[in-house]
Design a protein around this motif. Structure first.
Motif, mmCIF file in Angstrom:
data_model
loop_
_atom_site.group_PDB
_atom_site.id
_atom_site.type_symbol
_atom_site.label_atom_id
_atom_site.label_comp_id
_atom_site.label_asym_id
_atom_site.label_seq_id
_atom_site.Cartn_x
_atom_site.Cartn_y
_atom_site.Cartn_z
ATOM 1 N N GLY A 203 -0.480 5.815 12.937
ATOM 2 C CA GLY A 203 -1.267 6.942 13.412
ATOM 3 C C GLY A 203 -2.602 7.109 12.722
ATOM 4 N N VAL A 204 -2.635 6.918 11.398
ATOM 5 C CA VAL A 204 -3.882 7.084 10.651
ATOM 6 C C VAL A 204 -4.680 5.797 10.627
ATOM 7 N N GLY A 205 -3.980 4.660 10.494
ATOM 8 C CA GLY A 205 -4.652 3.360 10.539
ATOM 9 C C GLY A 205 -4.577 2.628 9.221
ATOM 10 N N ASP A 206 -4.184 1.347 9.279
ATOM 11 C CA ASP A 206 -4.035 0.528 8.072
ATOM 12 C C ASP A 206 -5.334 0.325 7.323
ATOM 13 N N SER A 207 -6.475 0.423 8.004
ATOM 14 C CA SER A 207 -7.747 0.122 7.343
ATOM 15 C C SER A 207 -8.352 1.330 6.632
ATOM 16 N N THR A 208 -7.698 2.491 6.717
ATOM 17 C CA THR A 208 -8.251 3.686 6.089
ATOM 18 C C THR A 208 -7.917 3.722 4.602
ATOM 19 N N ASP A 209 -8.754 4.412 3.835
ATOM 20 C CA ASP A 209 -8.480 4.600 2.413
ATOM 21 C C ASP A 209 -7.192 5.391 2.213
ATOM 22 N N ILE A 210 -6.907 6.313 3.132
ATOM 23 C CA ILE A 210 -5.693 7.122 3.002
ATOM 24 C C ILE A 210 -4.461 6.230 2.947
ATOM 25 N N VAL A 211 -4.340 5.315 3.906
ATOM 26 C CA VAL A 211 -3.157 4.449 3.965
ATOM 27 C C VAL A 211 -3.176 3.416 2.842
ATOM 28 N N GLN A 212 -4.328 2.861 2.551
ATOM 29 C CA GLN A 212 -4.410 1.774 1.572
ATOM 30 C C GLN A 212 -4.301 2.255 0.130
ATOM 31 N N LYS A 213 -4.801 3.483 -0.161
ATOM 32 C CA LYS A 213 -4.925 3.884 -1.567
ATOM 33 C C LYS A 213 -4.330 5.246 -1.918
ATOM 34 N N GLU A 214 -4.172 6.142 -0.957
ATOM 35 C CA GLU A 214 -3.971 7.544 -1.316
ATOM 36 C C GLU A 214 -2.602 8.121 -0.966
ATOM 37 N N MET A 215 -1.746 7.398 -0.292
ATOM 38 C CA MET A 215 -0.492 7.993 0.158
ATOM 39 C C MET A 215 0.555 8.023 -0.952
ATOM 40 N N TYR A 216 1.327 9.100 -0.967
ATOM 41 C CA TYR A 216 2.494 9.212 -1.838
ATOM 42 C C TYR A 216 3.690 8.658 -1.065
ATOM 43 N N THR A 217 4.048 7.415 -1.349
ATOM 44 C CA THR A 217 5.101 6.712 -0.609
ATOM 45 C C THR A 217 6.226 6.320 -1.563
ATOM 46 N N PHE A 218 7.460 6.484 -1.095
ATOM 47 C CA PHE A 218 8.620 6.143 -1.916
ATOM 48 C C PHE A 218 9.773 5.723 -1.012
ATOM 49 N N GLU A 219 10.769 5.091 -1.623
ATOM 50 C CA GLU A 219 11.986 4.708 -0.898
ATOM 51 C C GLU A 219 13.053 5.752 -1.145
ATOM 52 N N ASP A 220 13.692 6.233 -0.066
ATOM 53 C CA ASP A 220 14.782 7.180 -0.280
ATOM 54 C C ASP A 220 16.072 6.423 -0.580
ATOM 55 N N ARG A 221 17.161 7.141 -0.759
ATOM 56 C CA ARG A 221 18.408 6.505 -1.178
ATOM 57 C C ARG A 221 18.996 5.588 -0.109
ATOM 58 N N GLY A 222 18.499 5.731 1.118
ATOM 59 C CA GLY A 222 18.956 4.852 2.189
ATOM 60 C C GLY A 222 18.072 3.631 2.358
ATOM 61 N N GLY A 223 17.092 3.463 1.450
ATOM 62 C CA GLY A 223 16.202 2.307 1.527
ATOM 63 C C GLY A 223 15.082 2.458 2.538
ATOM 64 N N ARG A 224 14.889 3.681 3.059
ATOM 65 C CA ARG A 224 13.833 3.914 4.043
ATOM 66 C C ARG A 224 12.537 4.285 3.327
ATOM 67 N N SER A 225 11.406 3.806 3.843
ATOM 68 C CA SER A 225 10.103 4.121 3.260
ATOM 69 C C SER A 225 9.629 5.471 3.802
ATOM 70 N N ILE A 226 9.435 6.407 2.887
ATOM 71 C CA ILE A 226 9.079 7.780 3.227
ATOM 72 C C ILE A 226 7.731 8.114 2.587
ATOM 73 N N THR A 227 6.914 8.896 3.287
ATOM 74 C CA THR A 227 5.596 9.280 2.776
ATOM 75 C C THR A 227 5.392 10.780 2.915
ATOM 76 N N LEU A 228 4.916 11.413 1.837
ATOM 77 C CA LEU A 228 4.484 12.806 1.927
ATOM 78 C C LEU A 228 3.243 12.838 2.812
ATOM 79 N N ARG A 229 3.233 13.734 3.780
ATOM 80 C CA ARG A 229 2.167 13.691 4.790
ATOM 81 C C ARG A 229 0.788 13.851 4.156
ATOM 82 N N PRO A 230 -0.144 12.926 4.438
ATOM 83 C CA PRO A 230 -1.510 13.021 3.917
ATOM 84 C C PRO A 230 -2.439 13.803 4.840
#
Length: 424
Positions: free
Chosen positions: A53-80
């Motif tokens: 939705g935001v785009g792989d080429s943006t600074d938000i996705v490349q540098k600024e997102m708070y991303t982590f793996e939950d206990r089920g192994g899913r990649s989760i991100t706090l909304r930027p």
């Protein structure tokens, strides 16, 4: 070791939070007048939503997102940012199937970006945003722009500048993209590492680079306005005509591109021109994002929206010396002296609160003089004084803290009298 809030976050304390509440109430009221409905989405989403939705080429996705793996192994991100979440909800809940279209939504909430904290920019920040999904009418663009300007003006800001651009449709963007590649390629090695990558992924983002903004090639870069096809040019002209009809001043800036990949056609920013506001003047921004709904798995649905930072809005209000009318005064403070009076005070405070009054009392067994000082600090309009003698006689002393007048009122009549005075 002392525990402090994480870097880039803040506590909003009593005395300040009332300003936030006033702003929120003003924006909510304006949203209702424009017939936008509130939506509340999760604070975290699947990471793929923002990558798509935001785009792989943006600074938000490349540098600024708070991303982590939950206990089920899913990649989760706090909304930027808020738009991708709103569009995901629009698709998931099939809001495009509702009879009344376009779907007009607004939201409040915390967003999270890992960037260097500075004045007015935090790693957790609060955004207000609005989205209109389902119409490609230029009048909707003008409506969103009108809302954004009114939001600031109704809160008291005057030193504002609305900056517009058109990013064109897909055909126009492709032509402009190729022109940018041809223009910047001879200078590729002179550009920063990020721009070298952007030149391959999304050349339009090169124009938004803070590091290379003074490079000579920036001044001679081809403008998107030179590559708008007839449809895009007509669309942009119509948006401007609507703004002219509403008396909204604006400035066209062909270098305005916004920081997210999903924008097309109308893009805009609102800036503060207040003296002393700071080097970063942008208060809010947004634009049209036809194609985003489809990218997230929904039907082909046009959309437009914008978002503003409450923190930067408060900075602008301070820079212009605007005081928000966020009154925090008690309707009544109850003073009790004696055991019987204390029991009656607890009962009276509860009754007054049940009748819509903002009331408080002492809970620290202070002397009467100290209780009066507390009532004064809390800006109490009335004080009710209860002592054991008053309880025996079935009365209370009611003092007007503005005039200083004091009178005895029967205990059973105090609630109704104070309620009537508040309503008047």
């Amino acid at each position: 070791m002392a525990m402090n809030a994480p870097r880039g976050t803040q506590d909003i304390l009593p005395g300040t939070v009332e300003k936030w509440q006033y702003i929120e109430e003003t924006l909510r009221d304006l949203s209702h007048r424009f017939h936008y409905k509130e939506i509340r989405t999760p604070i975290f989403e699947h990471t793929e939503l923002f990558q798509r939705g935001v785009g792989d080429s943006t600074d938000i996705v490349q540098k600024e997102m708070y991303t982590f793996e939950d206990r089920g192994g899913r990649s989760i991100t706090l909304r930027p940012e808020g738009t991708a979440s709103v569009v995901r909800s629009f698709v998931q809940n099939k809001l495009y199937g509702l009879a009344n279209q376009p779907t007009k939504l607004f939201y409040f909430g915390p967003m999270f970006r890992y960037e260097r904290p500075q004045q007015g920019r935090y790693r957790q920040f609060i955004q207000f945003g609005m989205e209109a999904l389902g119409s490609e009418d230029p009048a909707v663009d003008a409506e969103v722009l009108s809302f954004a300007m009114k939001a600031y003006e109704e809160l008291g800001l005057k030193s504002l500048k609305l900056v517009l651009n058109s990013l064109g449709d897909q055909v126009s963007r492709e032509a402009h993209r190729q022109a940018l590649v041809d223009h910047f390629s001879p200078h590729k090695e002179e550009l920063c590492g990020d721009c070298q990558l952007r030149l391959e992924q999304n050349p339009l983002r090169v124009l938004d680079c803070k590091k290379d903004k003074d490079h000579p090639a920036m001044e001679t870069a081809p403008s998107i306005l030179e590559y708008l096809n007839e449809f895009s040019e007509t669309y942009f002209d119509q948006v401007k005509r609507y703004l002219d009809a509403m008396g909204i001043d604006y400035e066209v800036d062909p270098n305005l591109v916004r920081g997210l990949d999903y924008y097309n056609h109308t893009a805009f920013e609102i800036m503060s021109e207040a003296e002393g506001f700071g080097a970063i003047t942008t208060l809010s921004g947004g634009g049209r994002y036809n194609g985003l709904v489809e990218d997230i798995g929904g039907p082909d649905t046009p959309g437009i929206g914008f978002a503003l930072s409450i923190e930067r809005l408060l900075m602008a209000l301070e820079a212009e010396g605007v005081e928000l009318p966020a009154e925090d005064a008690l309707d009544c403070y109850v003073i009790a002296m004696g055991e019987k009076a204390e029991l009656e005070a607890v009962k009276l405070v509860d009754q007054l609160r049940s009748n819509g009054l903002q009331v408080d009392k002492d809970y620290l067994q202070k002397k009467m003089k100290a209780q009066f000082k507390a009532a004064d600090r809390l800006k109490a309009k009335k004080v009710v004084i209860l002592g054991d003698r008053e309880i025996e006689e079935g009365v209370g002393n009611v003092k007007d803290m503005t005039s200083g007048e004091q009178k005895e009122v029967k205990l059973e009549e105090i609630v109704n009298e104070l309620k009537v005075e508040k309503e008047e």
